[in-house]
Design an enzyme around this catalytic site. Sequence first.
Site, short mmCIF file in Angstrom:
data_model
loop_
_atom_site.label_atom_id
_atom_site.label_comp_id
_atom_site.label_asym_id
_atom_site.label_seq_id
_atom_site.Cartn_x
_atom_site.Cartn_y
_atom_site.Cartn_z
N ARG A 81 36.66 59.43 44.27
CA ARG A 81 35.55 59.20 43.33
C ARG A 81 35.82 58.09 42.31
O ARG A 81 35.18 58.04 41.26
CB ARG A 81 35.16 60.48 42.58
CG ARG A 81 34.54 61.53 43.45
CD ARG A 81 33.73 62.52 42.63
NE ARG A 81 33.20 63.55 43.50
CZ ARG A 81 33.83 64.69 43.79
NH1 ARG A 81 35.01 64.95 43.26
NH2 ARG A 81 33.27 65.55 44.59
N GLU A 145 29.20 27.09 42.87
CA GLU A 145 28.89 28.25 42.02
C GLU A 145 29.18 27.94 40.54
O GLU A 145 28.52 28.47 39.66
CB GLU A 145 29.66 29.50 42.46
CG GLU A 145 29.15 30.16 43.74
CD GLU A 145 27.92 31.09 43.53
OE1 GLU A 145 27.44 31.26 42.39
OE2 GLU A 145 27.45 31.63 44.55
N LYS A 187 29.30 34.27 33.46
CA LYS A 187 28.91 35.38 34.32
C LYS A 187 29.17 36.72 33.62
O LYS A 187 28.33 37.61 33.66
CB LYS A 187 29.66 35.34 35.66
CG LYS A 187 29.27 36.50 36.55
CD LYS A 187 29.53 36.31 38.01
CE LYS A 187 28.99 37.51 38.79
NZ LYS A 187 29.41 37.51 40.19
N GLU A 197 21.80 44.87 37.27
CA GLU A 197 20.79 43.93 37.76
C GLU A 197 19.38 44.49 37.67
O GLU A 197 18.62 44.48 38.64
CB GLU A 197 21.10 43.54 39.23
CG GLU A 197 20.34 42.31 39.67
CD GLU A 197 20.96 41.66 40.90
OE1 GLU A 197 22.07 42.04 41.31
OE2 GLU A 197 20.34 40.73 41.42
N HIS A 212 20.81 32.65 50.56
CA HIS A 212 21.09 33.79 51.44
C HIS A 212 20.31 33.68 52.74
O HIS A 212 20.82 33.99 53.81
CB HIS A 212 20.71 35.11 50.75
CG HIS A 212 21.77 35.62 49.84
ND1 HIS A 212 21.49 36.42 48.75
CD2 HIS A 212 23.11 35.47 49.85
CE1 HIS A 212 22.61 36.73 48.13
NE2 HIS A 212 23.61 36.15 48.77
#
Lengths: 328, 328
Positions: A81, A145, A187, A197, A212
């Site tokens: 976990r 990037e 970032k 997000e 993408h």
Amino acid sequence: ITNRKVFKLHGDLFLKSLRRAYGEVPVIFIGDGERYKNHTTLFGIYNGMFRANADRRSWILAFGGGVIGDIAGYAAATFMRGIRYVMAPTTLLAQVDSSIGGKVAINVPQGKNLVGSFHQPATVLSDTDVLSTLPERELASGLYEVVKCGAIGSESLLRYVERHLSEILSCRPQTLAHIVTEAARIKAEVVARDEKESSLRMILNYGHTVGHALETATSYGKFKHGEAVAWGMIAAIGFGRELGLLRSDEAARLAGIIRKISRLPSIGGISLNRLWNALVRDKKFQSGGIRMVFLPRLGDARILTSVDPSNLRQFLGRFVQSKGELGF
Amino acid sequence: ITNRKVFKLHGDLFLKSLRRAYGEVPVIFIGDGERYKNHTTLFGIYNGMFRANADRRSWILAFGGGVIGDIAGYAAATFMRGIRYVMAPTTLLAQVDSSIGGKVAINVPQGKNLVGSFHQPATVLSDTDVLSTLPERELASGLYEVVKCGAIGSESLLRYVERHLSEILSCRPQTLAHIVTEAARIKAEVVARDEKESSLRMILNYGHTVGHALETATSYGKFKHGEAVAWGMIAAIGFGRELGLLRSDEAARLAGIIRKISRLPSIGGISLNRLWNALVRDKKFQSGGIRMVFLPRLGDARILTSVDPSNLRQFLGRFVQSKGELGF
């Protein structure tokens, strides 16, 4: 957790230092490449951890590029976990992008990164010295990037890349350290304000809607991720110009930086239908309007939530036909 | 996500109501039983979700007992990096325990729940009417967890169970609604203060140190989870008495409640070595001292972090030998 390619280049030195500090450090090797980022490798990692008697207090160290970071981070997110992990990224792309922000995942037959989690690394350890062993194309891919980070969050980072491009491409350590630090900072600031997000973090996807789709439409065989994002940014610049959302001098400047970095593999011959199908199947796609990121100014980004799909499709048709030459 | 057994009993009615509210509701069936809580079933769930065109905004509804809640919740935690889910637990054990608190997991060959996540359900929808179709032994198994909740957090819940035992065992709806509400509230309060089990949440493991070991040592074939926890509580009471950590009248009272609920399967003949090996391999085990929960008073729990292993081992030897009869 690493692969043999990375380990051969930098493993001995790193492991020696780790063993001095921590004693025994078991190493789990995984295959090199995106196609190993799957659940078979994942269960191999779990098994390796059980064999090494890992427990809840164990840490994972991900030593390699984005694939290793993604799958080792996902193993850390789910083993018992969730245990702690450290990212030690060895590519420019991983140092400036995938190691920051806690997005971890594996690929499934239906698509990339469709099973995953948000799990923040305890530390990101980026040593720019290792970048000198990168192939040129890999370095350029990461640099796109960096340009994206500048475009959405820091005009001064863009300026730095413009002025120091040759030092960057020849891997001057101080110059690399500056761009890695700045891109990571931008970032991290965005992610700290919107980890999951829900909205703001989407600005990090500038150039990624089309990027993408280009990767998927070419079955991930033609473009490096950063190259696809570079094309995606060029498309976003062109589409943004058409909609009057970006000034022409800024559009020309940003496109100029991207094109100066390296020669991109051509987008000629890509089927518009395949590209479009990939785009609408993306997990970021929302039925109705398409979300895209635009730049009101360089260094500042906005999310448009209701881009007209037929408008975008028409633009992409012209974009692919002209091989990305749109006259600015 | 459900199984055919649960669906046959309550599926039509529930699905009709869901379809009236939400339109099409695809159903994914999984196998019935703990042995299906594995990664094969997990990937079957992912595939079913892709076939149903699920995306980031989709919800999972887990309709069934603890196995379904655990694996469906884990699918929700990881599908596209996490989507929302609702628990609709259909056993008493799931209503009072596993549906609350966001612990989701699958089993791996090395042990139970060793791959998982923390992912809170958006809603837990417990309908006590469905409990009337439960086998008696299943109902008793859940009731032991209710007693555990009372023991660690509410003396008045213990008193309620003492006074209303026959109504509970005959499934009187109001009585069940009271104990489900109270047990869920106690667990939710503990979890809200320590979601990731850094310390306080461990009190929920009262009776589980020995309970889990009993389940493992008998390969999960002999005891229902609640029954193992019941034996674990009896052991904790006995060991607590030996250490002088629990008053004798309270020890007798708590053991009395547990024994009145139902006849537990015998622990006679269980090998001390197997029991001990299972106990020290538990993921909660910390080398050095063993952590155990003790009750200074009924309704109040404390964590002891440095229980002497050899002391506990000796006690367990006598405990198993006497078949759990310790003279109080």
